[in-house]
Scaffold this motif. Structure first.
Motif, PDB file in Angstrom:
ATOM      1  N   ARG A 292       0.844  -1.187   0.000  1.00  0.00           N
ATOM      2  CA  ARG A 292       0.000   0.000   0.000  1.00  0.00           C
ATOM      3  C   ARG A 292       0.887   1.247   0.000  1.00  0.00           C
ATOM      4  NH1 ARG A 292      -2.237  -3.539   3.508  1.00  0.00           N
ATOM      5  NH2 ARG A 292      -1.167  -2.600   5.285  1.00  0.00           N
ATOM      6  N   GLN A 293       0.351   2.340  -0.527  1.00  0.00           N
ATOM      7  CA  GLN A 293       1.158   3.552  -0.679  1.00  0.00           C
ATOM      8  C   GLN A 293       1.040   4.461   0.538  1.00  0.00           C
ATOM      9  OE1 GLN A 293       0.156   5.876  -4.246  1.00  0.00           O
ATOM     10  NE2 GLN A 293       1.989   5.059  -5.185  1.00  0.00           N
ATOM     11  N   ASP A 294       0.736   3.882   1.698  1.00  0.00           N
ATOM     12  CA  ASP A 294       0.451   4.708   2.869  1.00  0.00           C
ATOM     13  C   ASP A 294       1.499   4.607   3.967  1.00  0.00           C
ATOM     14  OD1 ASP A 294      -0.008   2.140   3.724  1.00  0.00           O
ATOM     15  OD2 ASP A 294      -2.102   2.438   4.294  1.00  0.00           O
ATOM     16  N   ASP A 295       2.606   3.930   3.717  1.00  0.00           N
ATOM     17  CA  ASP A 295       3.597   3.732   4.779  1.00  0.00           C
ATOM     18  C   ASP A 295       4.999   3.702   4.169  1.00  0.00           C
ATOM     19  OD1 ASP A 295       5.168   2.924   6.935  1.00  0.00           O
ATOM     20  OD2 ASP A 295       3.623   1.595   7.747  1.00  0.00           O
ATOM     21  N   ALA A 296       5.602   4.875   4.073  1.00  0.00           N
ATOM     22  CA  ALA A 296       6.917   4.987   3.433  1.00  0.00           C
ATOM     23  C   ALA A 296       7.988   4.217   4.199  1.00  0.00           C
ATOM     24  CB  ALA A 296       7.316   6.465   3.320  1.00  0.00           C
ATOM     25  N   ARG A 297       7.870   4.155   5.533  1.00  0.00           N
ATOM     26  CA  ARG A 297       8.880   3.436   6.317  1.00  0.00           C
ATOM     27  C   ARG A 297       8.842   1.942   6.008  1.00  0.00           C
ATOM     28  NH1 ARG A 297      13.042   4.764   7.275  1.00  0.00           N
ATOM     29  NH2 ARG A 297      12.503   6.576   8.522  1.00  0.00           N
ATOM     30  N   PHE A 298       7.650   1.356   5.909  1.00  0.00           N
ATOM     31  CA  PHE A 298       7.546  -0.064   5.576  1.00  0.00           C
ATOM     32  C   PHE A 298       8.074  -0.314   4.169  1.00  0.00           C
ATOM     33  CE2 PHE A 298       4.733  -3.777   4.257  1.00  0.00           C
ATOM     34  CZ  PHE A 298       5.470  -4.716   4.951  1.00  0.00           C
ATOM     35  N   ARG A 299       7.784   0.597   3.256  1.00  0.00           N
ATOM     36  CA  ARG A 299       8.293   0.462   1.890  1.00  0.00           C
ATOM     37  C   ARG A 299       9.826   0.452   1.903  1.00  0.00           C
ATOM     38  NH1 ARG A 299      11.633   2.247  -2.415  1.00  0.00           N
ATOM     39  NH2 ARG A 299      10.612   1.646  -4.348  1.00  0.00           N
ATOM     40  N   ASP A 300      10.442   1.298   2.720  1.00  0.00           N
ATOM     41  CA  ASP A 300      11.905   1.319   2.825  1.00  0.00           C
ATOM     42  C   ASP A 300      12.438  -0.018   3.333  1.00  0.00           C
ATOM     43  OD1 ASP A 300      12.141   3.916   1.914  1.00  0.00           O
ATOM     44  OD2 ASP A 300      12.341   4.804   3.904  1.00  0.00           O
ATOM     45  N   ILE A 301      11.779  -0.576   4.335  1.00  0.00           N
ATOM     46  CA  ILE A 301      12.236  -1.845   4.910  1.00  0.00           C
ATOM     47  C   ILE A 301      12.145  -2.962   3.878  1.00  0.00           C
ATOM     48  CG2 ILE A 301      11.669  -3.615   6.623  1.00  0.00           C
ATOM     49  CD1 ILE A 301      10.825  -1.255   8.484  1.00  0.00           C
ATOM     50  N   VAL A 302      11.044  -2.995   3.130  1.00  0.00           N
ATOM     51  CA  VAL A 302      10.887  -4.018   2.092  1.00  0.00           C
ATOM     52  C   VAL A 302      11.959  -3.844   1.013  1.00  0.00           C
ATOM     53  CG1 VAL A 302       9.362  -4.858   0.262  1.00  0.00           C
ATOM     54  CG2 VAL A 302       8.423  -4.309   2.504  1.00  0.00           C
ATOM     55  N   ALA A 303      12.155  -2.603   0.558  1.00  0.00           N
ATOM     56  CA  ALA A 303      13.134  -2.341  -0.499  1.00  0.00           C
ATOM     57  C   ALA A 303      14.546  -2.703  -0.061  1.00  0.00           C
ATOM     58  CB  ALA A 303      13.067  -0.871  -0.912  1.00  0.00           C
ATOM     59  N   TRP A 304      14.901  -2.362   1.163  1.00  0.00           N
ATOM     60  CA  TRP A 304      16.268  -2.653   1.618  1.00  0.00           C
ATOM     61  C   TRP A 304      16.447  -4.123   1.984  1.00  0.00           C
ATOM     62  CZ3 TRP A 304      20.442  -0.097   0.537  1.00  0.00           C
ATOM     63  CH2 TRP A 304      20.309   1.226   0.130  1.00  0.00           C
ATOM     64  N   THR A 305      15.373  -4.822   2.296  1.00  0.00           N
ATOM     65  CA  THR A 305      15.472  -6.282   2.435  1.00  0.00           C
ATOM     66  C   THR A 305      15.882  -6.894   1.104  1.00  0.00           C
ATOM     67  OG1 THR A 305      13.811  -6.354   4.205  1.00  0.00           O
ATOM     68  CG2 THR A 305      14.194  -8.397   2.977  1.00  0.00           C
ATOM     69  N   LEU A 306      15.239  -6.449   0.020  1.00  0.00           N
ATOM     70  CA  LEU A 306      15.610  -6.927  -1.310  1.00  0.00           C
ATOM     71  C   LEU A 306      17.034  -6.510  -1.660  1.00  0.00           C
ATOM     72  CD1 LEU A 306      14.973  -8.254  -4.014  1.00  0.00           C
ATOM     73  CD2 LEU A 306      13.810  -6.139  -4.706  1.00  0.00           C
ATOM     74  N   ASN A 307      17.412  -5.276  -1.332  1.00  0.00           N
ATOM     75  CA  ASN A 307      18.776  -4.815  -1.622  1.00  0.00           C
ATOM     76  C   ASN A 307      19.824  -5.626  -0.878  1.00  0.00           C
ATOM     77  OD1 ASN A 307      17.952  -2.751  -3.358  1.00  0.00           O
ATOM     78  ND2 ASN A 307      17.729  -1.264  -1.700  1.00  0.00           N
ATOM     79  N   ILE A 308      19.520  -6.017   0.347  1.00  0.00           N
ATOM     80  CA  ILE A 308      20.436  -6.860   1.123  1.00  0.00           C
ATOM     81  C   ILE A 308      20.683  -8.180   0.401  1.00  0.00           C
ATOM     82  CG2 ILE A 308      20.548  -8.310   3.204  1.00  0.00           C
ATOM     83  CD1 ILE A 308      19.163  -5.892   4.660  1.00  0.00           C
ATOM     84  N   ILE A 309      19.613  -8.794  -0.087  1.00  0.00           N
ATOM     85  CA  ILE A 309      19.726 -10.091  -0.760  1.00  0.00           C
ATOM     86  C   ILE A 309      20.556  -9.965  -2.039  1.00  0.00           C
ATOM     87  CG2 ILE A 309      18.371 -11.869  -1.956  1.00  0.00           C
ATOM     88  CD1 ILE A 309      16.111 -11.251   0.086  1.00  0.00           C
ATOM     89  N   ILE A 310      20.355  -8.877  -2.781  1.00  0.00           N
ATOM     90  CA  ILE A 310      21.114  -8.650  -4.023  1.00  0.00           C
ATOM     91  C   ILE A 310      22.572  -8.331  -3.720  1.00  0.00           C
ATOM     92  CG2 ILE A 310      21.368  -7.097  -6.006  1.00  0.00           C
ATOM     93  CD1 ILE A 310      18.261  -6.832  -5.954  1.00  0.00           C
TER      94      ILE A 310
END
Length: 341
Positions: free
Chosen positions: A232-250
């Motif tokens: 959902r587009q209502d929680d920028a902090r959660f979006r950051d956590i999801v994005a950086w989880t993916l970045n960690i894996i890469i």
């Protein structure tokens, strides 16, 4: 006027200072609940989200959710998988009945702009194609003029299919299904001449056919299908956590950090960026409201991107799909993480 200027300067200075992140509403809800609600397929998306005969969820998107649970809750098992048909996937996410959707959802302009959705990056670069029976004799999509084509209803695949035939001045009959399994069955029974989907999905579908060698994926690729975790587009902090989880894996793949050696790398790596990523130096976890070693927990749960891909989609899986664009940038692909700095 002077007081207004001073107040503005104070706000600007405060914004510039590093601080421990405030916990977003989604993360608060996940921690209070004690589990992550992860929307996935109905269990037939081989290589991405599959429910086996023992009731275990498997696949690349399933494992990503487990990595996210490890990041937020410290335990990769604290996930509740919510099986969803595509036609209700976005509305289920919007309603709050799922925290995240990992269900081969293409990131597109209209979905991003009009559905109050966001994407936390791309974990698979795919493109749409066709699968046909070898006996049909088709060599490319241009040989399908007048054919009947199976496609999932309400998806970007259905829209791309219309664009392809219109731009090539060709005619076709569309036969829509609600699930990948339904489209596979329609193709195998002869109800349609071809099945159109992302090529990764087609490769997975071919493994489910009674005689996989009787089917061929045509060489045409006629769309860009960036697939990633949908929020959902209502929680920028959660979006950051999801994005950086993916970045960690890469990034872990780039730096040679694996599921087997992550603890050793966290303790002894001399690479400054690995040290920052794995929490040995700096306070990078605190910036997102996470534990200092959260990246270690993610990699311990999923391994790096190469490991994740190979066992679910690549040479270690029945699908055996070449990585192609899903290789690291240093190996001719599109994958790289922004810096941990």
């Amino acid at each position: 006027m002077k007081s207004i200027i001073l107040a503005a300067l104070a706000l600007a200075s405060a914004a510039a200072l590093p601080a421990e992140a405030a916990e977003g509403d989604t993360v608060k809800a996940i921690r209070a609940r004690g589990e992550l609600l992860c929307g996935v397929s109905t269990g037939v998306s081989t290589g991405m989200s599959t429910l086996d005969n023992q009731g275990n969820w498997k696949g690349m998107e399933v494992e990503f959710c487990r990595g996210l649970a490890a990041a937020i809750l410290g335990d990769a098992s604290k996930v509740k998988f919510v099986p969803l048909e595509f036609r209700v996937a976005f509305t289920t996410l919007q309603s709050g009945a799922a925290d995240i959707l990992t269900r081969t959802a293409t990131w597109s302009y209209s979905r991003d702009a009009s559905l109050n959705l966001d994407w936390g990056g791309v974990y698979m670069y795919d493109g749409q194609g066709f699968m046909v029976a070898k006996k049909l004799g088709a060599k490319s999509g241009k040989d399908l003029n007048g054919a009947s084509i199976c496609v999932s209803a309400g998806t970007t695949s259905e829209l791309n299919l219309a664009d392809y035939f219109r731009s090539n001045g060709m005619k076709y009959t569309v036969i829509t299904g609600s699930t990948r399994e339904q489209n596979q069955q329609s193709l195998e029974s002869g109800r349609c001449d071809a099945y159109s989907n992302e090529r990764g999905g087609l490769a997975a579908s071919r493994t489910a056919m009674k005689n996989p060698d009787d089917w061929v994926i045509l060489p045409d690729v006629f769309s860009k299908e960036p697939l990633g975790p949908t929020l959902r587009q209502d929680d920028a902090r959660f979006r950051d956590i999801v994005a950086w989880t993916l970045n960690i894996i890469i990034a872990a793949e780039e730096f040679g950090v694996t599921k087997a050696n992550v603890a050793e790398q966290a303790a002894s790596s001399t690479n400054p960026e690995v040290q920052r990523m794995l929490g040995k130096t700096g306070e990078f976890g605190k910036m997102l409201g996470m534990e200092q070693d959260w990246a270690v927990k993610v990699i311990a749960a999923t391994g790096n991107y190469g490991e994740l891909y190979e066992r679910n989609l690549g040479s270690g899986s029945p699908i055996k799909l070449d990585r192609g664009l899903n290789s690291l940038w240093s190996k001719g692909g599109l994958l790289y993480s922004p810096p941990f700095r």
